[in-house]
Design an enzyme around this catalytic site. Sequence first.
Site, PDB file in Angstrom:
ATOM      1  N   LYS A 255      29.103  51.163  52.561  1.00  0.00           N
ATOM      2  CA  LYS A 255      30.240  51.834  51.928  1.00  0.00           C
ATOM      3  C   LYS A 255      29.817  52.467  50.597  1.00  0.00           C
ATOM      4  O   LYS A 255      30.227  53.572  50.265  1.00  0.00           O
ATOM      5  CB  LYS A 255      31.400  50.850  51.726  1.00  0.00           C
ATOM      6  CG  LYS A 255      32.153  50.549  53.009  1.00  0.00           C
ATOM      7  CD  LYS A 255      32.892  51.790  53.505  1.00  0.00           C
ATOM      8  CE  LYS A 255      33.460  51.636  54.889  1.00  0.00           C
ATOM      9  NZ  LYS A 255      34.065  52.870  55.408  1.00  0.00           N
TER      10      LYS A 255
ATOM     11  N   TYR B 298      27.561  45.652  55.066  1.00  0.00           N
ATOM     12  CA  TYR B 298      28.808  46.424  55.152  1.00  0.00           C
ATOM     13  C   TYR B 298      29.102  47.092  53.807  1.00  0.00           C
ATOM     14  O   TYR B 298      29.321  48.303  53.728  1.00  0.00           O
ATOM     15  CB  TYR B 298      29.979  45.516  55.582  1.00  0.00           C
ATOM     16  CG  TYR B 298      31.307  46.194  55.391  1.00  0.00           C
ATOM     17  CD1 TYR B 298      31.689  47.248  56.211  1.00  0.00           C
ATOM     18  CD2 TYR B 298      32.167  45.814  54.357  1.00  0.00           C
ATOM     19  CE1 TYR B 298      32.897  47.901  56.013  1.00  0.00           C
ATOM     20  CE2 TYR B 298      33.376  46.466  54.147  1.00  0.00           C
ATOM     21  CZ  TYR B 298      33.730  47.508  54.982  1.00  0.00           C
ATOM     22  OH  TYR B 298      34.911  48.155  54.772  1.00  0.00           O
TER      23      TYR B 298
ATOM     24  N   SER C 106      35.647  50.581  50.046  1.00  0.00           N
ATOM     25  CA  SER C 106      36.107  49.194  50.099  1.00  0.00           C
ATOM     26  C   SER C 106      35.779  48.466  48.802  1.00  0.00           C
ATOM     27  O   SER C 106      34.778  48.780  48.137  1.00  0.00           O
ATOM     28  CB  SER C 106      35.382  48.496  51.250  1.00  0.00           C
ATOM     29  OG  SER C 106      35.548  47.102  51.189  1.00  0.00           O
TER      30      SER C 106
HETATM   31  C1  WQD Z   1      40.785  36.477  52.226  1.00  0.00           C
HETATM   32  C2  WQD Z   1      40.776  35.108  51.572  1.00  0.00           C
HETATM   33  C3  WQD Z   1      39.005  33.688  52.354  1.00  0.00           C
HETATM   34  C4  WQD Z   1      40.575  33.152  56.448  1.00  0.00           C
HETATM   35  C5  WQD Z   1      37.068  40.935  53.807  1.00  0.00           C
HETATM   36  C6  WQD Z   1      35.845  41.773  53.581  1.00  0.00           C
HETATM   37  C7  WQD Z   1      36.205  42.997  52.817  1.00  0.00           C
HETATM   38  C8  WQD Z   1      37.322  43.760  53.497  1.00  0.00           C
HETATM   39  C9  WQD Z   1      38.485  42.877  53.812  1.00  0.00           C
HETATM   40  C10 WQD Z   1      36.980  45.497  55.044  1.00  0.00           C
HETATM   41  C11 WQD Z   1      39.387  34.605  51.189  1.00  0.00           C
HETATM   42  C12 WQD Z   1      40.339  33.117  52.721  1.00  0.00           C
HETATM   43  C13 WQD Z   1      40.317  33.550  55.147  1.00  0.00           C
HETATM   44  C14 WQD Z   1      40.994  31.813  56.707  1.00  0.00           C
HETATM   45  C15 WQD Z   1      40.887  31.367  54.356  1.00  0.00           C
HETATM   46  N1  WQD Z   1      36.837  44.328  54.711  1.00  0.00           N
HETATM   47  N2  WQD Z   1      40.496  32.671  54.123  1.00  0.00           N
HETATM   48  N3  WQD Z   1      41.140  30.989  55.641  1.00  0.00           N
HETATM   49  O1  WQD Z   1      36.917  38.078  52.642  1.00  0.00           O
HETATM   50  O2  WQD Z   1      38.598  38.949  50.942  1.00  0.00           O
HETATM   51  O3  WQD Z   1      37.563  40.500  52.547  1.00  0.00           O
HETATM   52  O4  WQD Z   1      38.065  41.716  54.480  1.00  0.00           O
HETATM   53  O5  WQD Z   1      37.047  46.386  55.571  1.00  0.00           O
HETATM   54  O6  WQD Z   1      35.098  43.768  52.705  1.00  0.00           O
HETATM   55  O7  WQD Z   1      34.903  41.017  52.863  1.00  0.00           O
HETATM   56  O8  WQD Z   1      39.214  38.913  53.372  1.00  0.00           O
HETATM   57  O9  WQD Z   1      41.008  38.127  54.851  1.00  0.00           O
HETATM   58  O10 WQD Z   1      38.643  37.347  55.295  1.00  0.00           O
HETATM   59  O11 WQD Z   1      39.855  36.476  53.317  1.00  0.00           O
HETATM   60  O12 WQD Z   1      41.026  30.545  53.449  1.00  0.00           O
HETATM   61  O13 WQD Z   1      41.235  31.386  57.854  1.00  0.00           O
HETATM   62  O14 WQD Z   1      41.260  34.155  52.537  1.00  0.00           O
HETATM   63  O15 WQD Z   1      38.096  32.675  52.018  1.00  0.00           O
HETATM   64  O16 WQD Z   1      39.522  33.858  50.006  1.00  0.00           O
HETATM   65  P1  WQD Z   1      37.996  39.005  52.298  1.00  0.00           P
HETATM   66  P2  WQD Z   1      39.696  37.722  54.307  1.00  0.00           P
END
Ligand code: WQD
Length: 331
Positions: free
Chosen positions: A145, A141, A117
């Site tokens: 990984k 997490y 990841s």
């Molecule tokens: C993406 C962007 C949020 C929800 C995570 C894990 C990573 C991987 C994938 C794996 C960010 C923003 C989110 C919302 C928002 N996991 N957001 N409003 O945090 O990049 O990655 O998932 O298996 O390890 O850390 O993904 O989809 O949560 O967020 O503004 O309601 O969307 O702040 O900028 P992230 P995400």
Amino acid sequence: MTWLITGGAGYIGAHVARAMASAGERVVALDDMSTGIAGRLPADIPLVRGSFADRALLDRVLAEHAVSGVVHLAARKQVGESVEKPLLYYRDNVAGLTVLLEAVVAAGVRRFLFSSSAAVYGVPDVDLITEETPCSPINPYGETKLTGEWLVRATGRAHGISTACLRYFNVAGAAEPELSDTGVSNVIPMFFDRLTRGEAPRIFGGDHPTPDGTGVRDYIHVADLAEAHLAVARNLDARSPGGHEGGDLTVNIGRGEGVSVRELAGLVAEVTGHRVEPVVEPRRPGDAARAVASAARMTGELGWTARRGVREMVESAWEGWCLRHPEARAQ
Ligand code: WQD
């Protein structure tokens, strides 16, 4: 050769199993069904129910199906949960992996693909994250990984196994609606969830040092991700097993293109027809302003490039969401 796909009934696993089978590879799926769904797999892909950390089961499956390569996708993957329950994450993602690797070594399996990841990088302050960007995970997490990568590489070198660690960026979309992600832990399903309830989507942080102030990510369609696994699996066959050069591969799986949360919210409004202005809330702790892959290694060394854009991810994710939430469609 036959590939064992752990987590093969999961969101990503089923896409990988189908893509590899369609390309003519023999595959067998192993899944403990904690989040897996049997119906994601066609009838001609065998599904074994059980844990990848069950040594007796593994020995049997590896022998019965004459497995010669493993794609290891089964894992715990919730960042927040990993902070609350680190032992659970280290037990399954690290200790469990040692059991799987022991079985792989004992059975003489010579190919191992590991689902890693972008979380291994932490929050690097770079424009494009290359595989040489230092790894500095900021949650358990990501730590599990990174530790998993070390285990996989060290085992490969010691026992003559060709290995690959695939560092996924933000995976989204679905090849078919019934294969879509049922979790509501990433931004696209979280936006859909809010809109279905008649609530405004939330943007976490409007004051990031990015062009529009919102977080920038590298989204990759799960169907592209699945094809990347196939490309890597075939590449492993061409590499010298266990050699000091070429025996292991670490590669980012992204598109190399940043998309901001605000841009994504605009696309979601267009695709769903729910034109609700998002609300801007404070940043989430630990969120990077920007996390975009350099896709140069995947393109240059493996000759593979993602084909599907963000609109296709949102559209296909929405079709999957509406299958499970028919009330979500805008009137
Ligand atoms: C993406 C962007 C949020 C929800 C995570 C894990 C990573 C991987 C994938 C794996 C960010 C923003 C989110 C919302 C928002 N996991 N957001 N409003 O945090 O990049 O990655 O998932 O298996 O390890 O850390 O993904 O989809 O949560 O967020 O503004 O309601 O969307 O702040 O900028 P992230 P995400």
